[in-house]
Write a protein that holds these residues in place. Structure first.
Motif, PDB file in Angstrom:
ATOM      1  N   ASP A   1      11.860  29.508  -9.227  1.00 49.85           N
ATOM      2  CA  ASP A   1      11.499  28.290  -8.414  1.00 49.85           C
ATOM      3  C   ASP A   1      11.161  27.236  -9.390  1.00 49.85           C
ATOM      4  O   ASP A   1      10.041  27.302 -10.396  1.00 49.85           O
ATOM      5  N   ALA A   2      11.752  26.074  -9.483  1.00 50.86           N
ATOM      6  CA  ALA A   2      11.501  25.052 -10.184  1.00 50.86           C
ATOM      7  C   ALA A   2      10.161  24.324 -10.079  1.00 50.86           C
ATOM      8  O   ALA A   2       9.799  24.051 -11.016  1.00 50.86           O
ATOM      9  N   ASN A   3       9.705  24.369  -8.842  1.00 50.40           N
ATOM     10  CA  ASN A   3       8.504  23.863  -8.716  1.00 50.40           C
ATOM     11  C   ASN A   3       7.369  24.622  -9.162  1.00 50.40           C
ATOM     12  O   ASN A   3       6.278  24.046  -9.683  1.00 50.40           O
ATOM     13  N   SER A   6       7.490  24.054 -13.075  1.00 42.33           N
ATOM     14  CA  SER A   6       7.200  22.949 -13.440  1.00 42.33           C
ATOM     15  C   SER A   6       5.487  22.746 -13.377  1.00 42.33           C
ATOM     16  O   SER A   6       4.994  22.372 -14.477  1.00 42.33           O
ATOM     17  N   LEU A  34      20.408  25.537 -11.209  1.00 44.73           N
ATOM     18  CA  LEU A  34      19.625  24.585 -10.433  1.00 44.73           C
ATOM     19  C   LEU A  34      20.357  23.376  -9.603  1.00 44.73           C
ATOM     20  O   LEU A  34      21.578  23.091 -10.034  1.00 44.73           O
ATOM     21  N   ASP A  37      17.942  18.266  -7.374  1.00 46.10           N
ATOM     22  CA  ASP A  37      16.584  17.986  -7.546  1.00 46.10           C
ATOM     23  C   ASP A  37      15.863  18.641  -8.608  1.00 46.10           C
ATOM     24  O   ASP A  37      14.929  18.367  -9.205  1.00 46.10           O
ATOM     25  N   ASP A  38      16.088  19.850  -8.549  1.00 49.60           N
ATOM     26  CA  ASP A  38      15.378  20.706  -9.485  1.00 49.60           C
ATOM     27  C   ASP A  38      15.466  20.511 -11.057  1.00 49.60           C
ATOM     28  O   ASP A  38      14.774  20.471 -11.717  1.00 49.60           O
ATOM     29  N   HIS A  39      17.161  20.306 -11.123  1.00 52.07           N
ATOM     30  CA  HIS A  39      17.297  19.844 -12.447  1.00 52.07           C
ATOM     31  C   HIS A  39      16.618  18.817 -13.054  1.00 52.07           C
ATOM     32  O   HIS A  39      16.346  18.524 -13.817  1.00 52.07           O
ATOM     33  N   LEU A  41      13.757  17.259 -11.846  1.00 48.54           N
ATOM     34  CA  LEU A  41      12.463  17.703 -12.025  1.00 48.54           C
ATOM     35  C   LEU A  41      12.117  18.609 -13.266  1.00 48.54           C
ATOM     36  O   LEU A  41      11.340  17.886 -14.020  1.00 48.54           O
TER      37      LEU A  41
END
Length: 91
Positions: A1-3, A6, A34, A37-39, A41
């Motif tokens: 999960d990118a969030n 991050s 990704l 949006d995740d890329h 971020l």
């Protein structure tokens, strides 16, 4: 999960470990498929880590790359300006 990734990178950075955050972010970018949006971020997170390490030209490049995925992101646009100013002062 990118969030979560991050947030982990952020925790490293605020605790003074930007030198560890950058390879973590790079590994996450390289090892995951990704969405846009995740890329964006994670590229902004990369830019932040680079800026914290005083590598402002590279930070600008990371933020500009993030704009390919979210062209109107105000955070990236502001960080480009700030890091460019810092890079100019280093010359």
């Amino acid at each position: 999960d990118a969030n979560l990734a991050s947030e982990y990178a952020n925790a490293l950075e605020v605790s003074g470990h930007s030198d560890q955050a950058l390879p973590f972010v790079d590994s996450f970018l390289d090892g995951n498929a990704l969405d846009d949006d995740d890329h964006a971020l994670m590229l902004r997170r990369r830019g932040y880590a680079l800026g914290e390490l005083g590598r402002h030209k590279e930070a600008v490049a990371a933020y500009k790359e993030s704009l390919k995925y979210q062209s109107d992101n105000k955070i990236a646009l502001n960080e480009i300006k700030w890091n460019q100013q810092q890079a100019d002062l280093q010359q």
